[in-house]
Design a protein around this motif. Structure first.
Motif, PDB file in Angstrom:
ATOM      1  N   THR A 186       0.832  -1.210   0.000  1.00 43.10           N
ATOM      2  CA  THR A 186       0.000   0.000   0.000  1.00 43.10           C
ATOM      3  C   THR A 186       0.858   1.247   0.000  1.00 43.10           C
ATOM      4  OG1 THR A 186      -1.827  -1.093   1.142  1.00 43.10           O
ATOM      5  CG2 THR A 186      -1.714   1.301   1.313  1.00 43.10           C
ATOM      6  N   MET A 187       1.844   1.290   0.884  1.00 37.40           N
ATOM      7  CA  MET A 187       2.670   2.499   0.985  1.00 37.40           C
ATOM      8  C   MET A 187       3.461   2.749  -0.285  1.00 37.40           C
ATOM      9  SD  MET A 187       5.243   3.650   4.008  1.00 37.40           S
ATOM     10  CE  MET A 187       6.094   5.231   3.942  1.00 37.40           C
ATOM     11  N   GLN A 188       3.984   1.676  -0.880  1.00 37.40           N
ATOM     12  CA  GLN A 188       4.747   1.854  -2.112  1.00 37.40           C
ATOM     13  C   GLN A 188       3.877   2.472  -3.198  1.00 37.40           C
ATOM     14  OE1 GLN A 188       7.812   1.718  -2.418  1.00 37.40           O
ATOM     15  NE2 GLN A 188       8.571   0.755  -4.276  1.00 37.40           N
ATOM     16  N   TRP A 189       2.645   2.018  -3.294  1.00 35.72           N
ATOM     17  CA  TRP A 189       1.760   2.537  -4.333  1.00 35.72           C
ATOM     18  C   TRP A 189       1.292   3.958  -4.042  1.00 35.72           C
ATOM     19  CZ3 TRP A 189       0.929   1.426  -9.175  1.00 35.72           C
ATOM     20  CH2 TRP A 189       1.273   0.166  -9.649  1.00 35.72           C
ATOM     21  N   VAL A 190       0.911   4.263  -2.808  1.00 37.75           N
ATOM     22  CA  VAL A 190       0.411   5.623  -2.534  1.00 37.75           C
ATOM     23  C   VAL A 190       1.539   6.643  -2.658  1.00 37.75           C
ATOM     24  CG1 VAL A 190      -1.556   4.863  -1.152  1.00 37.75           C
ATOM     25  CG2 VAL A 190       0.620   5.368  -0.006  1.00 37.75           C
ATOM     26  N   LEU A 191       2.776   6.263  -2.317  1.00 31.85           N
ATOM     27  CA  LEU A 191       3.896   7.177  -2.537  1.00 31.85           C
ATOM     28  C   LEU A 191       4.094   7.440  -4.022  1.00 31.85           C
ATOM     29  CD1 LEU A 191       6.574   5.868   0.012  1.00 31.85           C
ATOM     30  CD2 LEU A 191       5.358   8.044   0.115  1.00 31.85           C
ATOM     31  N   SER A 192       3.947   6.405  -4.832  1.00 30.94           N
ATOM     32  CA  SER A 192       4.128   6.590  -6.273  1.00 30.94           C
ATOM     33  C   SER A 192       3.020   7.444  -6.866  1.00 30.94           C
ATOM     34  CB  SER A 192       4.181   5.240  -6.983  1.00 30.94           C
ATOM     35  OG  SER A 192       2.913   4.621  -7.050  1.00 30.94           O
ATOM     36  N   GLY A 193       1.897   7.546  -6.168  1.00 32.71           N
ATOM     37  CA  GLY A 193       0.797   8.394  -6.620  1.00 32.71           C
ATOM     38  C   GLY A 193       0.804   9.776  -6.006  1.00 32.71           C
ATOM     39  N   ASN A 211      -4.442   9.337  -2.650  1.00 31.63           N
ATOM     40  CA  ASN A 211      -4.554   7.916  -2.321  1.00 31.63           C
ATOM     41  C   ASN A 211      -5.784   7.284  -2.962  1.00 31.63           C
ATOM     42  OD1 ASN A 211      -2.287   8.323  -0.780  1.00 31.63           O
ATOM     43  ND2 ASN A 211      -3.294   8.085   1.198  1.00 31.63           N
ATOM     44  N   ILE A 212      -6.878   8.016  -2.977  1.00 32.13           N
ATOM     45  CA  ILE A 212      -8.096   7.508  -3.622  1.00 32.13           C
ATOM     46  C   ILE A 212      -7.849   7.314  -5.117  1.00 32.13           C
ATOM     47  CG2 ILE A 212     -10.470   8.087  -4.269  1.00 32.13           C
ATOM     48  CD1 ILE A 212     -10.722   9.468  -1.520  1.00 32.13           C
ATOM     49  N   ASP A 213      -7.180   8.279  -5.752  1.00 31.63           N
ATOM     50  CA  ASP A 213      -6.863   8.155  -7.178  1.00 31.63           C
ATOM     51  C   ASP A 213      -5.977   6.937  -7.434  1.00 31.63           C
ATOM     52  OD1 ASP A 213      -8.320  10.405  -7.769  1.00 31.63           O
ATOM     53  OD2 ASP A 213      -6.577  11.740  -7.955  1.00 31.63           O
ATOM     54  N   THR A 214      -5.014   6.702  -6.541  1.00 29.41           N
ATOM     55  CA  THR A 214      -4.110   5.567  -6.703  1.00 29.41           C
ATOM     56  C   THR A 214      -4.864   4.251  -6.673  1.00 29.41           C
ATOM     57  OG1 THR A 214      -2.197   6.734  -5.778  1.00 29.41           O
ATOM     58  CG2 THR A 214      -2.166   4.317  -5.673  1.00 29.41           C
ATOM     59  N   TRP A 217      -7.124   3.723  -9.643  1.00 28.55           N
ATOM     60  CA  TRP A 217      -6.364   3.269 -10.816  1.00 28.55           C
ATOM     61  C   TRP A 217      -6.001   1.795 -10.689  1.00 28.55           C
ATOM     62  CZ3 TRP A 217      -1.679   1.057 -11.915  1.00 28.55           C
ATOM     63  CH2 TRP A 217      -1.301   1.057 -13.258  1.00 28.55           C
ATOM     64  N   LEU A 218      -5.539   1.373  -9.520  1.00 28.99           N
ATOM     65  CA  LEU A 218      -5.199  -0.035  -9.327  1.00 28.99           C
ATOM     66  C   LEU A 218      -6.393  -0.932  -9.616  1.00 28.99           C
ATOM     67  CD1 LEU A 218      -3.057   0.055  -6.051  1.00 28.99           C
ATOM     68  CD2 LEU A 218      -2.284  -0.677  -8.313  1.00 28.99           C
ATOM     69  N   LYS A 219      -7.550  -0.529  -9.112  1.00 29.13           N
ATOM     70  CA  LYS A 219      -8.753  -1.345  -9.311  1.00 29.13           C
ATOM     71  C   LYS A 219      -9.178  -1.349 -10.771  1.00 29.13           C
ATOM     72  CE  LYS A 219     -13.475  -2.020  -7.608  1.00 29.13           C
ATOM     73  NZ  LYS A 219     -14.035  -2.270  -8.956  1.00 29.13           N
ATOM     74  N   ASP A 220      -9.268  -0.170 -11.361  1.00 27.85           N
ATOM     75  CA  ASP A 220      -9.802  -0.055 -12.723  1.00 27.85           C
ATOM     76  C   ASP A 220      -8.830  -0.562 -13.792  1.00 27.85           C
ATOM     77  OD1 ASP A 220     -12.005   1.088 -11.556  1.00 27.85           O
ATOM     78  OD2 ASP A 220     -11.540   3.149 -12.184  1.00 27.85           O
ATOM     79  N   ASP A 221      -7.548  -0.256 -13.630  1.00 30.23           N
ATOM     80  CA  ASP A 221      -6.590  -0.497 -14.708  1.00 30.23           C
ATOM     81  C   ASP A 221      -5.779  -1.772 -14.543  1.00 30.23           C
ATOM     82  OD1 ASP A 221      -5.866   2.396 -16.468  1.00 30.23           O
ATOM     83  OD2 ASP A 221      -7.325   2.377 -14.857  1.00 30.23           O
ATOM     84  N   MET A 275      10.283   2.366  -8.608  1.00 28.54           N
ATOM     85  CA  MET A 275       8.843   2.247  -8.780  1.00 28.54           C
ATOM     86  C   MET A 275       8.325   3.283  -9.776  1.00 28.54           C
ATOM     87  SD  MET A 275       6.109   0.664  -7.879  1.00 28.54           S
ATOM     88  CE  MET A 275       4.324   0.874  -7.833  1.00 28.54           C
ATOM     89  N   PRO A 276       7.589   2.858 -10.800  1.00 31.61           N
ATOM     90  CA  PRO A 276       6.991   3.822 -11.729  1.00 31.61           C
ATOM     91  C   PRO A 276       5.986   4.731 -11.018  1.00 31.61           C
ATOM     92  CG  PRO A 276       6.961   1.609 -12.647  1.00 31.61           C
ATOM     93  CD  PRO A 276       7.334   1.469 -11.202  1.00 31.61           C
ATOM     94  N   GLY A 277       5.848   5.946 -11.526  1.00 31.69           N
ATOM     95  CA  GLY A 277       4.863   6.881 -11.009  1.00 31.69           C
ATOM     96  C   GLY A 277       3.828   7.210 -12.061  1.00 31.69           C
ATOM     97  N   VAL A 278       2.982   8.163 -11.781  1.00 32.83           N
ATOM     98  CA  VAL A 278       1.911   8.523 -12.714  1.00 32.83           C
ATOM     99  C   VAL A 278       2.511   9.005 -14.038  1.00 32.83           C
ATOM    100  CG1 VAL A 278      -0.079  10.011 -13.115  1.00 32.83           C
ATOM    101  CG2 VAL A 278       0.387   9.136 -10.810  1.00 32.83           C
ATOM    102  N   ASN A 279       3.488   9.898 -13.954  1.00 40.67           N
ATOM    103  CA  ASN A 279       4.074  10.462 -15.164  1.00 40.67           C
ATOM    104  C   ASN A 279       5.567  10.186 -15.305  1.00 40.67           C
ATOM    105  OD1 ASN A 279       1.636  11.826 -16.047  1.00 40.67           O
ATOM    106  ND2 ASN A 279       1.955  13.209 -14.315  1.00 40.67           N
TER     107      ASN A 279
END
Length: 405
Positions: A186-193, A211-214, A217-221, A275-279
């Motif tokens: 969770t932390m790795q992903w929310v930091l990347s977002g 965090n909600i956007d992250t 995205w995980l759920k949808d994509d 870790m990849p980020g949004v952009n």
């Protein structure tokens, strides 16, 4: 592997002082047990300090925190405990401050982010002992066969995962949000977002917009498109994900240094990237530290401090880090590792350390919040779930617990 415990901080007839240390197990076999590391260290220390005896007990990570709590609750706290958290004991007034124990040289050598993370109300009680960061691991063979390159953005990660799925890879991206270590994924992903567990003021912010956007995205994509494998993320634990990677069934997953050996033993060729980020590459990576604590109950602050100064010498910090594929918590040892040829495998993780963020371990509420995240975060990406609702519930729990401090 556990030694018989004597009384706390006993002073024998000869005037000798006996200190008790409870330590965690980092080894994966008898050959590299933490017991052997501590035995060597204690033998060397006792040779030059004939009036001090160190008794060490080693427990698995599944048991060590519970064992220390049981000892403390029974009024038989060890002199030192090398464990996963410290804030509850500090808040209860059971621990020495680092200032009471360590030399100025030792304290100044701690990496800044770890020294700060070891504080409760601006006073350091937790002494960092070992650290690690996380990188995105990918299976080089699967990527080559699919004509892929390591992703730098979320969109590229999703596209790579889709290509791997088309080729029949079982877990294109392994997303372990099961109860074993969901707080880490969770932390790795929310930091990347661009988010995190807390905001810039140190208050919990689990349901922040980022965090909600992250998690949306995980759920949808990823999850809803079947790119995370046959096991629901909320039921997939880290150990199972690591094992699947070593079996060649995972395209990508977040991992720490120990995954290198696990994969190498099975002959899996892998690469590691930030870790990849949004952009683009994420600004902050996740860091993890384990903690040394010293309980006041037995006294002997002078002897405890002298032994810990020895434990945190450059030589001993490097020896432990190299034995267990961990990162040093001191500047001096980190500088050596950054240039030593023998530490080439760890350098990518070491490079992430200055930009790493740690769990909010200085909050006495963190243990409860972490347990809640482990239990419920997988529900945020379940079919038909609302990430904002799940994160909102977790934020309510966090705010309530934080208010008790």
């Amino acid at each position: 592997m556990t030694a018989v415990l004597a009384g706390c901080g006993l002073t024998g007839d000869s005037g000798d002082v006996t200190l008790r240390l409870v330590a965690a197990e980092y080894g994966d076999s008898t050959a590299n047990s933490s017991r052997k590391y501590w035995d060597r260290l204690v033998e060397e220390y006792e040779r030059d300090h004939s009036d001090v005896k160190i008794e060490v007990s080693v427990y698995s990570w599944n048991d060590v925190d519970r064992k220390v709590k049981e000892m403390a609750d029974a009024g038989k706290a060890p002199d030192m405990a090398q464990i996963g958290a410290y804030a509850d004991y500090a808040d209860a007034g059971l621990l020495y401050q680092a200032d009471d124990l360590l030399s100025i040289r030792t304290q100044a050598d701690f990496a800044a982010q770890f020294a700060t993370a070891g504080q409760v109300k601006d006073v350091q009680y937790g002494m960092p002992f070992a650290a690690s960061t996380r990188l995105l691991f990918y299976n080089k063979t699967l990527f080559k066969e699919a004509g892929l390159t390591a992703p730098k953005t979320w969109a590229q990660l999703a596209a790579d995962a889709a290509a791997l799925k088309e080729r029949g890879v079982t877990y294109p991206y392994a997303l372990p949000l099961g109860p074993e270590e969901a707080q880490a994924e969770t932390m790795q992903w929310v930091l990347s977002g661009g988010g995190g567990y807390t905001d810039s003021f140190g208050s919990y912010a689990l349901d922040s917009a980022e965090n909600i956007d992250t998690f949306t995205w995980l759920k949808d994509d990823l999850v809803d498109k079947g790119l995370t494998g046959p096991v629901a993320p909320g039921e997939l634990n880290r150990a199972a994900a690591f094992s699947a990677f070593a079996d060649g069934d995972v395209g990508m997953l977040n991992g720490h240094p120990s995954l290198m050996k696990i994969a190498e033993k099975k002959g899996v060729k892998f690469g590691m990237v930030p870790m990849p980020g949004v952009n683009g590459q994420t600004k902050y990576s996740m860091g993890v530290a384990d903690w040394m604590t010293a309980f006041k109950q037995g006294g002997h602050a002078e002897q405890v401090g002298d032994f810990l100064d020895f434990v945190y010498s450059e030589k001993n910090v490097l020896a432990f880090s190299r034995e267990y594929d961990l990162l040093p918590v001191t500047n001096s040892a980190s500088q050596v590792m950054a240039t030593a040829d023998q530490d080439t495998d760890l350098k990518p993780f070491l490079q992430e350390l200055p930009q790493s963020e740690l769990y909010p371990v200085g909050k006495t509420s963190w243990s409860t919040v972490s347990a809640a995240v482990k239990k419920d975060i997988g529900k945020a990406v379940a079919p038909g779930a609302s990430p904002s609702t799940v994160l909102g519930r977790l934020e309510s729990t966090a705010a309530k617990e934080d208010g008790k401090q």
